[in-house]
Design an enzyme around this catalytic site. Structure first.
Site, mmCIF file in Angstrom:
data_model
loop_
_atom_site.group_PDB
_atom_site.id
_atom_site.type_symbol
_atom_site.label_atom_id
_atom_site.label_comp_id
_atom_site.label_asym_id
_atom_site.label_seq_id
_atom_site.Cartn_x
_atom_site.Cartn_y
_atom_site.Cartn_z
ATOM 1 N N ASN A 1 1.369 -2.467 4.145
ATOM 2 C CA ASN A 1 1.063 -1.052 4.365
ATOM 3 C C ASN A 1 0.634 -0.798 5.807
ATOM 4 O OD1 ASN A 1 1.426 -0.974 1.608
ATOM 5 N ND2 ASN A 1 -0.513 0.047 1.166
ATOM 6 N N VAL A 2 1.200 0.238 6.408
ATOM 7 C CA VAL A 2 0.830 0.645 7.768
ATOM 8 C C VAL A 2 0.604 2.146 7.763
ATOM 9 C CG1 VAL A 2 1.490 0.676 10.203
ATOM 10 C CG2 VAL A 2 2.255 -1.202 8.745
ATOM 11 N N HIS B 1 -8.879 -1.134 5.999
ATOM 12 C CA HIS B 1 -8.099 0.027 6.410
ATOM 13 C C HIS B 1 -8.581 0.520 7.774
ATOM 14 C CE1 HIS B 1 -7.751 0.322 1.902
ATOM 15 N NE2 HIS B 1 -6.490 0.385 2.263
ATOM 16 N N GLY C 1 -4.100 -2.269 4.850
ATOM 17 C CA GLY C 1 -4.765 -2.374 6.143
ATOM 18 C C GLY C 1 -3.940 -3.146 7.148
ATOM 19 N N GLY C 2 -2.668 -2.784 7.287
ATOM 20 C CA GLY C 2 -1.778 -3.522 8.184
ATOM 21 C C GLY C 2 -1.806 -3.095 9.633
ATOM 22 N N SER D 1 -0.705 9.777 0.873
ATOM 23 C CA SER D 1 -2.010 9.866 0.224
ATOM 24 C C SER D 1 -2.061 11.156 -0.583
ATOM 25 C CB SER D 1 -3.120 9.877 1.275
ATOM 26 O OG SER D 1 -3.027 11.063 2.056
ATOM 27 N N GLU E 1 -5.164 -2.371 -7.323
ATOM 28 C CA GLU E 1 -5.968 -3.158 -6.378
ATOM 29 C C GLU E 1 -7.051 -3.927 -7.120
ATOM 30 O OE1 GLU E 1 -9.122 -2.106 -2.849
ATOM 31 O OE2 GLU E 1 -7.104 -1.226 -2.683
ATOM 32 N N ASP F 1 -0.066 6.529 -2.656
ATOM 33 C CA ASP F 1 -0.994 5.478 -2.263
ATOM 34 C C ASP F 1 -2.423 5.799 -2.706
ATOM 35 O OD1 ASP F 1 -1.614 3.068 -0.991
ATOM 36 O OD2 ASP F 1 -2.020 4.031 0.939
ATOM 37 N N HIS F 2 -3.165 4.775 -3.096
ATOM 38 C CA HIS F 2 -4.608 4.866 -3.382
ATOM 39 C C HIS F 2 -5.003 6.123 -4.163
ATOM 40 C CE1 HIS F 2 -6.440 1.399 -1.485
ATOM 41 N NE2 HIS F 2 -5.595 1.535 -0.484
#
Length: 287
Positions: A230-231, A180, A209-210, A50, A134, A82-83
């Site tokens: 994603n984890v 998430h 949101g895994g 992140s 996304e 990510d994001h």
């Protein structure tokens, strides 16, 4: 082996009906743990960070550590941002050596999401860097609350098709009912929607949101077209719990190598479990 873009990696996963695990790391020990898990199982992986992790660990340190993991293991590894909503941060990460980035403009109207995503695609494509975007709203959840499928802004299959065609984004993270974080009940995944989106777009699909998803549901999502899982939260919890257990049994412990090693082993075990569920074990040779 140097760090690689995830574009080909995920296309291969999509074609062969498995998913590559993308692990969000928050420390260098976590990075080592997931890289070791990949090496032991001959699995391709995506190491994710992140913006806050980049700020905490340092951009150049992260790139160097991920590159060292790739060189030392000989496993196909992608380093992914990510994001990210910060254009300047995305450019900095690309220039520093990240091989995949996510521009998250999903909170904006469709046209603005397209505009921002297309801009990043134009920049990243010159260097072969993968871009993820996304559509819809994956959202966040606490342990005490979980919005149902009807409470989320799920991605429309036709909009996904138009979005990918308009942006030429390499990977797409559509909102399909996951959230998430870790919750007390499993998310209500819209499996039919996954299949419809997969039929509409050529880009590999990403599941965000895994951490709260039942293994059987995750396998089903992969079968329907998810190529990247994603984890994040689940790894962080396992890491922290292992350290707590060390101090609970040995309050006098003062050697970071001992309690951090316990945390690394916990993350490694969980990473291998996720790889098995996603079907990517033994697939490193595909790339």
């Amino acid at each position: 082996m140097p760090l690689i873009s995830s574009t080909e990696m995920l296309q291969i996963a999509k074609t062969n009906h498995y998913a590559v695990c993308a692990f969000n790391i928050h420390s260098f020990e976590m990075l080592q743990a997931v890289a070791e898990a990949a090496a032991e199982t001959s699995s391709p992986i995506i190491i994710q960070t992140s913006i806050n992790t980049v700020k905490y660990l340092g951009l150049n340190y992260l790139v160097a550590a991920a590159a060292a993991a790739s060189e030392n293991t000989g496993i196909p590894i992608t380093l992914h941002l990510d994001h990210c909503t910060d254009f300047d941060m995305i450019v900095r990460c690309i220039r520093a050596g990240y091989t995949s980035v996510m521009i998250d403009a999903s909170m904006h109207p469709f046209e603005e999401n397209v505009r921002q995503t297309r801009k990043i695609v134009e920049i990243a494509s010159a260097g072969g860097v993968n871009v993820e975007a996304e559509l819809g709203n994956v959202g966040n959840a606490s342990e005490d609350s979980l919005p149902g499928v009807e409470g989320l802004e799920l991605a429309d299959p036709e909009a996904c098709k138009l979005f990918v065609e308009s942006t030429r984004v390499a990977t797409l993270a559509p909102a399909i009912g996951t959230v998430h974080g870790i919750t007390r009940q499993h998310p209500e995944i819209d499996f039919a929607r996954i299949g419809q989106i997969a039929e509409n777009v050529d880009a590999p699909l990403v599941l965000h949101g895994g951490s709260s998803i039942h293994a059987a549901h995750l396998r089903k999502a992969v079968e329907l077209g998810i190529a990247k899982v994603n984890v994040a939260t689940e790894l962080r919890v396992a890491f922290s719990e292992a350290i707590r257990q060390v101090f609970s049994s040995r309050p006098e412990e003062n050697d970071p190598r001992r309690y951090m090693n316990a945390a690394k082993e916990a993350v490694k075990r969980l990473a291998i479990e996720k790889m098995e569920i996603c079907g990517c074990i033994g697939k490193a040779g595909d790339i």
